[in-house]
Structure formats: structure tokens, C-alpha cells
Design an enzyme around this catalytic site. Sequence first.
Site, PDB file in Angstrom:
ATOM      1  CG  PHE A  45      -0.332  -6.128   4.041  1.00 56.78           C
ATOM      2  CD1 PHE A  45      -0.881  -5.113   5.295  1.00 56.78           C
ATOM      3  CD2 PHE A  45      -1.185  -6.860   3.546  1.00 56.78           C
ATOM      4  CE1 PHE A  45      -2.075  -5.416   5.590  1.00 56.78           C
ATOM      5  CE2 PHE A  45      -2.602  -7.162   3.985  1.00 56.78           C
ATOM      6  CZ  PHE A  45      -3.012  -6.153   4.937  1.00 56.78           C
TER       7      PHE A  45
ATOM      8  CG  HIS B 120      -6.437   0.686   1.773  1.00 54.18           C
ATOM      9  ND1 HIS B 120      -5.436   1.278   0.884  1.00 54.18           N
ATOM     10  CD2 HIS B 120      -5.868   0.113   2.743  1.00 54.18           C
ATOM     11  CE1 HIS B 120      -4.318   1.222   1.451  1.00 54.18           C
ATOM     12  NE2 HIS B 120      -4.346   0.186   2.277  1.00 54.18           N
TER      13      HIS B 120
ATOM     14  CE  LYS C 286      -5.510   3.940   2.839  1.00 58.94           C
ATOM     15  NZ  LYS C 286      -4.655   5.164   3.046  1.00 58.94           N
TER      16      LYS C 286
ATOM     17  CG  HIS D 189      -1.908   3.790   5.961  1.00 57.62           C
ATOM     18  ND1 HIS D 189      -1.953   3.575   4.699  1.00 57.62           N
ATOM     19  CD2 HIS D 189      -2.223   2.728   6.567  1.00 57.62           C
ATOM     20  CE1 HIS D 189      -2.025   2.572   4.368  1.00 57.62           C
ATOM     21  NE2 HIS D 189      -2.250   1.653   5.264  1.00 57.62           N
TER      22      HIS D 189
ATOM     23  CB  CYS E 143      -0.980  -0.013   1.338  1.00 53.05           C
ATOM     24  SG  CYS E 143      -1.967  -1.253   1.266  1.00 53.05           S
TER      25      CYS E 143
ATOM     26  CD  GLU F 211      -1.600   6.991  10.098  1.00 55.07           C
ATOM     27  OE1 GLU F 211      -1.297   8.123   9.280  1.00 55.07           O
ATOM     28  OE2 GLU F 211      -2.409   6.359   9.722  1.00 55.07           O
TER      29      GLU F 211
END
Length: 416
Positions: A403, A342, A337, A305, A165, A316
Amino acid sequence: MQLKRVVVTGIGALTPIGNTIEEYWDGLVNGKSGAAPITYYDSEKFKTKFACELKNFKAEDFFDRKEARKLDRFAQYALVSSDEAIKDSGIDFDTVDKFRVGVIWGAGIGGLETFQNEVLNFAAGDGTPRFNPFFIPKMIADIAPGNISIKHGFMGPNYTTVSACASSANAIIDALNTIRLGHCDVIVTGGSEAAVTIAGMGGFGAMHALSTRNDEMETASRPFDATRDGFVLGEGAGALILEEYEHAKARGAKIYAEVAGGGLSSDAYHMTAPHPDGIGVVRVMQNCLKDAGLEPEDVDAINTHGTSTPLGDVAELKAISKVFGDHAHKININSTKSMTGHLLGAAGAIEAIAAILSMEHGIVPPTINHKHFDENIDPKLNLTLNKAQKRDVKVALSNTFGFGGHNACVIFKKIS
């Protein structure tokens, strides 16, 4: 060596809430949800029956039938969004050295639908390998920048960054540094993804990464909300034209923002889960600020994110509090998002564009779908909940994590 300054002179977007920059921005400031029932296949047996698909996108509006058949959707999206950005930049490429124009593009997966369909077709047959000759060229992740370069004759650096991502944020940072070092004058950068497929939804669903709120799909992407249960998969593309500042100034270009810096780090912790204390995220933002020569107090807005996962959102925000201290309470923090879902490898690009447009318009888009406060989140943080807020944004930061523990952070500032 004196590093060159790099600016953004063109942008393009193809998103679940708008198929152009104008539509995308309108969707952002009005808190539009892109989530809807899946139309690409029968999702009846899947735990998650919804996603953030593109709306009203027809390949035949941009490609002839023969050309469209040679392109996976992720490559189609790349070409369409980059064409918008190239047009927006106003560059006459017949007058520039095309050996100094490159394409650096991000994709976390690439042609997943193409791969899926070829394997399913083979499995349904008699065992004779009758694969499409375009199978490999359609599927490989690097074909998107290849097609952009071929279409326009760009002969500078040409490749794809793959870091899940964080892919398109990595692409933007690579493009920034390539121009900074004097290797190129212009780079088309960004990312695209088209993973709303049987394999994509099935795979992420098996990981328990997706929201399963089928009865509340429009509000299922709810970053920072105490009831969040996973992300909503999206698709699309974002494209940016990065240009050396003097090159842009000499032609009288419209400049959206300066790319002030980029930061990278690794969590080195877990395949999919962030470190609970956000150690890698702390370092990536610190690296980005250092690269930009800016202080934490300079930052006005952060597009997080913020995927709407139980662990990621808290980690985060903890990291933001550590990096920015008391100033964190003065920053407009949001997660777009909540509207787009996403977009995996394309997330960094469309979210960077959202940050740039926040500076352009003096408005920070909201984090929608928030109803329940999470006791693990600092209540003094301004998460720009449910409604856009006016703000003179001079410096905006965009976070993207993938990831594998890949962390990327890009920071933009108004040109001066």
C-alpha cells in the site's frame, strides 16, 4: 568499485502452513491451505471470520514467561525464525567480527496487538493512565531487529524497513547492498508480522480488502481465479542469512543461492490500488533484471505478489507479459499466498524463501484453489495451477508490493 557477491547461507520460517523450513516446504509442495477460523478473539460480529494463523505455536516453547511478556508476537516470530536461520547457516559467530554482522528486518505494522490492547485497557478503565512500561518497546516496529542483535551481540547496521507489504523485500535488498558495498560480511534479514487482531482484521475489513468467504475459508485465497474477492490475512516470519560470497566460501558454507539483484519503484498512482496497466510493476522488474545483469529470457520462475484481489492480480500479470514478452509463457508463475495467506510485511521474506527452495529442490509450488479462468488473464501463462510442477529453476524472481505504491523485486540464481 567492484561490488561483492552475496549469497544465502541460512533460512528460517514460521508460517501458517509450517513452523520450520522443512514443514513450510512440505506444506508448499503439497498445496496446503493455512486458512482456518480465527482463534485469537471472538470474530462473530466481523465480516471475515477466518485468517491464516500460525498453528501449534506456543511462546513458552521458546521463551520463559517473563521474556515472552516483554515481546509482541511479531517480535517473538522474528526471534524464532532468525534463530532457525542462524543455526542453519552454521556460522560460528564467536570467530567473526560482530561489528561486521548486521540485522536489517522488515515489518509493515509491528506490535499492533500490543497497541490495541493497551488502548482498550485504558478505555475500559477510569481514565487514569496505567500503561504497561513495556508498551512502547513491545510495539515499535524496530524492536524485532533490536532483539535479534541484543541476543546474539551483532553490532553492525541494525534497523527496520517499513514499506507496508514490501517491507521485508526492501530489507533483503538493503542487506544485499550493504554487503555488496563491503560494509558487512553477514546480515540477518527478513521480516515478521502479527496483524491477525481485532484492529488488523477490522481495519482491512473496513477497506473491503479481505475475502469474506466464511463458508469456503480454506479455498478463499484464490489468486488469478475469476471469483477471487480479496486476500486472506496471514501471520508469521521469514529469515535469511545473507553472506559475502568469499566469506561463505572460506568457511565451506552450504550456499542456497546467490542474491543476484534487487529492484525498487513506485506506482505513484493510488494509496491502495495498483496502476491498472502495471506501470510501476513493469519498472520494478526491469530494474531488478538490470541490477542483476540478467535478461528476461534467463528467468525460470516468478513468485508473484498475487494477493487474490480483483485489481492487483490482473495488473501484475499484465506487467509480467510486458516485461517478458513471449518468454512469459515459458515461465512458471505462482502465488504461494494461495496457501499462506498474505503475511503483509513478512510476505517478501517467506516468498523469497519459497523461490530459493524451488531452485534447491527443482519444484515450483502451486497456486492452489483455482477453478475459474479469468478472461482478463492471458490463458497462455503457466500459473502452476493446483499442483506443484517439476522444473530446473536456475533463476527465480520474487515480487512484493505494498500500500502506498511501494514495489520491490528480488532475483536469485543458482551459484556458479
